[in-house]
Scaffold this motif. Structure first.
Motif, PDB file in Angstrom:
ATOM      1  N   VAL A   1      -5.994  -9.091  16.644  1.00 34.38           N
ATOM      2  CA  VAL A   1      -5.065  -8.370  15.860  1.00 34.38           C
ATOM      3  C   VAL A   1      -4.300  -7.094  16.809  1.00 34.38           C
ATOM      4  CG1 VAL A   1      -6.711  -6.732  15.146  1.00 34.38           C
ATOM      5  CG2 VAL A   1      -4.435  -6.773  13.828  1.00 34.38           C
ATOM      6  N   GLN A   2      -3.038  -6.769  16.737  1.00 34.00           N
ATOM      7  CA  GLN A   2      -2.649  -5.910  17.503  1.00 34.00           C
ATOM      8  C   GLN A   2      -2.990  -4.613  17.106  1.00 34.00           C
ATOM      9  OE1 GLN A   2       1.820  -6.411  17.855  1.00 34.00           O
ATOM     10  NE2 GLN A   2       1.615  -8.218  16.426  1.00 34.00           N
ATOM     11  N   PRO A   3      -3.260  -3.691  18.038  1.00 31.22           N
ATOM     12  CA  PRO A   3      -3.679  -2.048  17.684  1.00 31.22           C
ATOM     13  C   PRO A   3      -2.599  -1.769  16.703  1.00 31.22           C
ATOM     14  CG  PRO A   3      -4.123  -2.744  19.728  1.00 31.22           C
ATOM     15  CD  PRO A   3      -3.307  -4.004  19.315  1.00 31.22           C
ATOM     16  N   ALA A   4      -1.369  -1.807  16.979  1.00 24.14           N
ATOM     17  CA  ALA A   4      -0.333  -1.411  16.337  1.00 24.14           C
ATOM     18  C   ALA A   4      -0.317  -1.770  14.794  1.00 24.14           C
ATOM     19  CB  ALA A   4       1.154  -1.586  17.008  1.00 24.14           C
ATOM     20  N   THR A   5      -0.525  -2.726  14.569  1.00 22.44           N
ATOM     21  CA  THR A   5      -0.785  -3.486  13.217  1.00 22.44           C
ATOM     22  C   THR A   5      -1.790  -2.526  12.423  1.00 22.44           C
ATOM     23  OG1 THR A   5      -0.097  -5.498  13.596  1.00 22.44           O
ATOM     24  CG2 THR A   5      -1.270  -5.244  11.537  1.00 22.44           C
ATOM     25  N   LEU A   6      -2.992  -2.145  13.180  1.00 23.19           N
ATOM     26  CA  LEU A   6      -4.035  -1.703  12.562  1.00 23.19           C
ATOM     27  C   LEU A   6      -3.620   0.071  12.165  1.00 23.19           C
ATOM     28  CD1 LEU A   6      -7.214  -2.830  14.242  1.00 23.19           C
ATOM     29  CD2 LEU A   6      -6.645  -3.515  12.202  1.00 23.19           C
ATOM     30  N   VAL A   7      -2.896   0.377  13.175  1.00 22.88           N
ATOM     31  CA  VAL A   7      -2.453   1.985  12.946  1.00 22.88           C
ATOM     32  C   VAL A   7      -1.700   1.781  11.910  1.00 22.88           C
ATOM     33  CG1 VAL A   7      -1.230   3.695  14.238  1.00 22.88           C
ATOM     34  CG2 VAL A   7      -2.790   2.378  15.421  1.00 22.88           C
ATOM     35  N   VAL A   8      -0.492   1.060  11.781  1.00 21.93           N
ATOM     36  CA  VAL A   8       0.345   1.239  10.598  1.00 21.93           C
ATOM     37  C   VAL A   8      -0.337   1.246   9.346  1.00 21.93           C
ATOM     38  CG1 VAL A   8       2.060   0.024   9.470  1.00 21.93           C
ATOM     39  CG2 VAL A   8       2.495   0.331  12.146  1.00 21.93           C
ATOM     40  N   LEU A   9      -1.359   0.030   9.298  1.00 24.05           N
ATOM     41  CA  LEU A   9      -2.079  -0.158   7.821  1.00 24.05           C
ATOM     42  C   LEU A   9      -2.974   1.145   7.620  1.00 24.05           C
ATOM     43  CD1 LEU A   9      -3.132  -3.860   8.224  1.00 24.05           C
ATOM     44  CD2 LEU A   9      -1.177  -2.788   6.766  1.00 24.05           C
ATOM     45  N   ALA A  10      -3.657   1.618   8.654  1.00 25.79           N
ATOM     46  CA  ALA A  10      -4.474   2.841   8.553  1.00 25.79           C
ATOM     47  C   ALA A  10      -3.589   3.949   7.857  1.00 25.79           C
ATOM     48  CB  ALA A  10      -5.302   3.212   9.670  1.00 25.79           C
ATOM     49  N   ALA A  11      -2.477   4.219   8.692  1.00 25.03           N
ATOM     50  CA  ALA A  11      -1.636   5.337   8.519  1.00 25.03           C
ATOM     51  C   ALA A  11      -1.071   5.223   6.893  1.00 25.03           C
ATOM     52  CB  ALA A  11      -0.544   5.315   9.201  1.00 25.03           C
ATOM     53  N   SER A  12      -0.726   3.760   6.612  1.00 24.33           N
ATOM     54  CA  SER A  12      -0.235   3.739   5.241  1.00 24.33           C
ATOM     55  C   SER A  12      -1.552   4.060   4.278  1.00 24.33           C
ATOM     56  CB  SER A  12       0.212   2.289   4.754  1.00 24.33           C
ATOM     57  OG  SER A  12       0.382   1.880   3.489  1.00 24.33           O
ATOM     58  N   TYR A  13      -2.546   3.693   4.390  1.00 23.30           N
ATOM     59  CA  TYR A  13      -3.745   3.893   3.470  1.00 23.30           C
ATOM     60  C   TYR A  13      -4.086   5.424   3.356  1.00 23.30           C
ATOM     61  CZ  TYR A  13      -8.269   3.654   1.128  1.00 23.30           C
ATOM     62  OH  TYR A  13      -9.187   3.678   0.123  1.00 23.30           O
ATOM     63  N   VAL A  14      -3.870   6.088   4.686  1.00 22.98           N
ATOM     64  CA  VAL A  14      -4.126   7.467   4.447  1.00 22.98           C
ATOM     65  C   VAL A  14      -3.122   8.413   3.783  1.00 22.98           C
ATOM     66  CG1 VAL A  14      -4.335   9.600   6.131  1.00 22.98           C
ATOM     67  CG2 VAL A  14      -5.623   7.533   6.734  1.00 22.98           C
ATOM     68  N   PHE A  15      -2.033   7.990   4.084  1.00 22.64           N
ATOM     69  CA  PHE A  15      -0.901   8.480   3.410  1.00 22.64           C
ATOM     70  C   PHE A  15      -0.899   8.414   1.700  1.00 22.64           C
ATOM     71  CE2 PHE A  15       2.261   7.567   7.085  1.00 22.64           C
ATOM     72  CZ  PHE A  15       1.663   8.707   7.767  1.00 22.64           C
ATOM     73  N   SER A  16      -1.424   7.497   1.376  1.00 27.52           N
ATOM     74  CA  SER A  16      -1.621   7.181  -0.159  1.00 27.52           C
ATOM     75  C   SER A  16      -2.711   7.893  -0.644  1.00 27.52           C
ATOM     76  CB  SER A  16      -2.090   5.604  -0.254  1.00 27.52           C
ATOM     77  OG  SER A  16      -3.117   5.300  -0.232  1.00 27.52           O
ATOM     78  N   SER A  17      -3.566   8.446   0.006  1.00 24.29           N
ATOM     79  CA  SER A  17      -4.610   9.272  -0.484  1.00 24.29           C
ATOM     80  C   SER A  17      -4.170  10.694  -0.845  1.00 24.29           C
ATOM     81  CB  SER A  17      -5.848   9.456   0.592  1.00 24.29           C
ATOM     82  OG  SER A  17      -5.242  10.086   1.731  1.00 24.29           O
ATOM     83  N   VAL A  18      -2.765  11.114  -0.572  1.00 25.10           N
ATOM     84  CA  VAL A  18      -2.501  12.298  -0.946  1.00 25.10           C
ATOM     85  C   VAL A  18      -2.114  12.498  -2.431  1.00 25.10           C
ATOM     86  CG1 VAL A  18      -1.231  12.562   1.253  1.00 25.10           C
ATOM     87  CG2 VAL A  18       0.033  11.927  -0.433  1.00 25.10           C
ATOM     88  N   VAL A  19      -2.246  11.306  -3.051  1.00 26.39           N
ATOM     89  CA  VAL A  19      -1.810  11.385  -4.711  1.00 26.39           C
ATOM     90  C   VAL A  19      -3.359  11.921  -5.167  1.00 26.39           C
ATOM     91  CG1 VAL A  19      -1.332   9.941  -6.602  1.00 26.39           C
ATOM     92  CG2 VAL A  19      -0.222   9.225  -4.393  1.00 26.39           C
ATOM     93  N   PRO A  20      -2.904  12.992  -6.182  1.00 25.70           N
ATOM     94  CA  PRO A  20      -4.002  13.502  -6.654  1.00 25.70           C
ATOM     95  C   PRO A  20      -4.539  12.844  -7.882  1.00 25.70           C
ATOM     96  CG  PRO A  20      -1.960  14.652  -7.319  1.00 25.70           C
ATOM     97  CD  PRO A  20      -1.730  13.665  -6.201  1.00 25.70           C
ATOM     98  N   ILE A  21      -3.847  11.845  -8.732  1.00 30.24           N
ATOM     99  CA  ILE A  21      -4.348  11.024  -9.813  1.00 30.24           C
ATOM    100  C   ILE A  21      -4.400   9.608  -9.216  1.00 30.24           C
ATOM    101  CG2 ILE A  21      -3.695  10.311 -12.003  1.00 30.24           C
ATOM    102  CD1 ILE A  21      -3.660  13.343 -11.569  1.00 30.24           C
ATOM    103  N   TYR A  22      -5.724   9.176  -9.291  1.00 32.69           N
ATOM    104  CA  TYR A  22      -6.188   8.066  -8.825  1.00 32.69           C
ATOM    105  C   TYR A  22      -5.538   6.795  -9.565  1.00 32.69           C
ATOM    106  CZ  TYR A  22      -9.357   4.034  -7.856  1.00 32.69           C
ATOM    107  OH  TYR A  22      -9.744   2.858  -7.381  1.00 32.69           O
TER     108      TYR A  22
END
Length: 492
Positions: free
Chosen positions: A385-406
């Motif tokens: 896998v490309q490192p950039a792909t992992l960075v994009v997916l990890a960033a996407s998942y971390v960004f989603s955690s800002v939502v306070p309602i599960y």
């Protein structure tokens, strides 16, 4: 005497008690106690379920008063049932019943049935003592400040927490009376603030539910909402009393279900899912913009993987040259196309998340560290896998955690997959088409007749003080929201 619909008690105490025991299958936890009333010389038979009744209440409030009856009292006796109910038995809640099925149901709810010889009526005294845990901490909506107490699985306890906070004589607790539902359900609202039309709609939908046991509020959510195909939650469930009380105070309806620590509130709008109790508990004397940040990062988390595919596959000319050279160099050493990489590793993230929720707490940390760090690092070193792909997916998942309602995080997964799919087919144009469809879908949603995007669309200036932005507390307290005013587009 028997009818086609119901079976009534007779004046034979042995027949009555045998009928009830047979209905309950002579269960081993079915306890009974027989005694003869002094001076009256009439048998009394008690039936109750072990484990859900407080035996000290039975002894103190029923058996001891029955044993203390004197003949002097008997001489002025007109009705045995009324005499025992009004003057002898000391239970706070005691009712009479003549129908077998209703008696069985109340025994299952924790009442002690009292049969008297020669009487075709049964007394039922409330002696329930349900197992419950002490007040837990909130586990879904955690905050850095503010109250740190949560609901538990006892509906009565949950109602008391609401009563403790809202000491308003207009607060109403309405029991749901649906014979098809065995679980105790209560609706909580403030008279005068709640929208009568929405309240009547909820009552009608409650009456139509045909689910014997409600294990969680999600059972009700799926039964009460018309649009079950949408990824977005149309009701809000919370285990925090302060959140539920705030919703009730704003004119909404809370539904308390016995057996679950989550309380359902409705109707709900989109912007609510970006509001956190922290917004009100942290000192702020200017306009609060954290909600706007949460909304921005939520949308970025949904769009980021799709935009990554669009720019790398369809529009590489829009990427800065230095960055593009690095991405091409990474791309040359991996065997799979970028689209396959994104799909596989996004699924892996979803699987790791699902596993961390359900695995025993002792192994969660090991599995997540192994999966997220070791697996990712080894996949890059193995040139899978490309490192950039992992960075994009990890960033996407971390960004989603800002939502306070599960519950909104479930929408994140579905939306991200759809935008990845559209970007794979049409590139950036697919992402734009997806955004238009998403906006139209949000505009079409209604939560019990209330537009899902209100108070932004339709725009209601008076409700903007506590929507995307939050003004200081003194500007929003006692602000009468117009959220529940009649909507001409309301769906019946």
């Amino acid at each position: 005497m028997e009818t086609a619909q119901k079976v009534l008690l007779t004046d034979s105490i042995s027949k009555n008690t045998e009928m009830i025991k047979a209905q309950l299958g002579h269960s081993s936890d079915l306890f009974e106690r027989e005694l003869v009333l002094p001076y009256l010389h009439r048998k009394v038979h008690l039936i109750y379920l072990d484990g859900i009744n407080d035996t000290s209440k039975i002894e103190d409030y029923i058996l001891s008063p029955l044993a203390a009856i004197s003949i002097k009292e008997e001489q002025s006796l007109n009705s045995m049932i009324d005499y025992l109910r009004l003057q002898v038995i000391q239970s706070i809640n005691i009712v009479t019943e003549t129908v077998k099925d209703k008696i069985v149901r109340m025994i299952l709810e924790g009442k002690t049935a009292i049969f008297i010889e020669g009487e075709a009526t049964c007394l039922l005294a409330d002696t329930a003592k349900w197992p419950e845990r002490s007040a837990p901490e909130p586990k879904v909506q955690r905050t850095s400040t503010g109250p740190d107490i949560a609901f538990n699985e006892n509906g009565t306890y949950n109602l008391s927490l609401i009563r403790k906070t809202i000491k308003d004589p207009l607060l109403r607790v309405e029991k749901v009376k649906n014979p098809n539902i065995q679980t105790s359900i209560s609706m909580v609202f403030i008279e005068g603030k709640v929208d009568k039309e929405i309240l009547d709609e909820v009552r009608k939908k409650m009456d139509k539910i045909n689910i014997p046991v409600i294990l969680d509020v999600n059972y009700l959510e799926e039964s009460l909402t018309d649009n079950t195909s949408s990824s977005f939650p149309l009701t809000l469930s919370s285990d925090r009393p302060d959140v539920v009380c705030a919703e009730v105070l704003s004119g909404k309806i809370a539904i308390v279900v016995d057996g679950t620590q989550f309380v359902l509130t409705l109707p709900s709008v989109f912007i609510q899912f970006f509001q956190s109790p922290d917004d009100y508990y942290i000192l702020n004397r200017s306009t609060h913009t954290r909600r706007l940040g949460r909304l921005f990062f939520f949308m970025l988390s949904v769009l980021f993987p799709g935009l990554y595919i669009s720019f790398t596959l369809y529009h590489p000319g829009l990427i800065p040259t230095s960055l593009l050279v690095g991405l091409i160099a990474q791309r040359e050493i991996v065997p799979f196309p970028t689209i396959v990489e994104v799909f596989i590793f996004f699924w892996l993230i979803i699987i790791i998340t699902e596993g961390s929720i359900r695995l025993p707490s002792g192994v969660v940390l090991t599995v997540t560290i192994f999966a997220s760090i070791t697996l990712g690092q080894q996949a890059v070193e193995a040139q899978l896998v490309q490192p950039a792909t992992l960075v994009v997916l990890a960033a996407s998942y971390v960004f989603s955690s800002v939502v306070p309602i599960y519950s909104l995080s479930l929408a994140y997964k579905r939306l991200t997959f759809r935008f990845i799919f559209l970007a794979t087919i049409l590139g950036l144009y697919g992402v734009l088409v997806g955004l238009i469809i998403l906006l139209l879908h949000l505009c079409s949603l209604r939560s019990f007749g209330v537009p899902y995007l209100s108070p932004v669309a339709p725009f209601q200036p008076q409700d903007q003080k506590d929507a995307i932005f939050r003004l200081p507390i003194q500007h929003i307290i006692n602000n009468d929201k117009s959220l529940f005013k009649e909507d001409p587009m309301r769906k019946k």
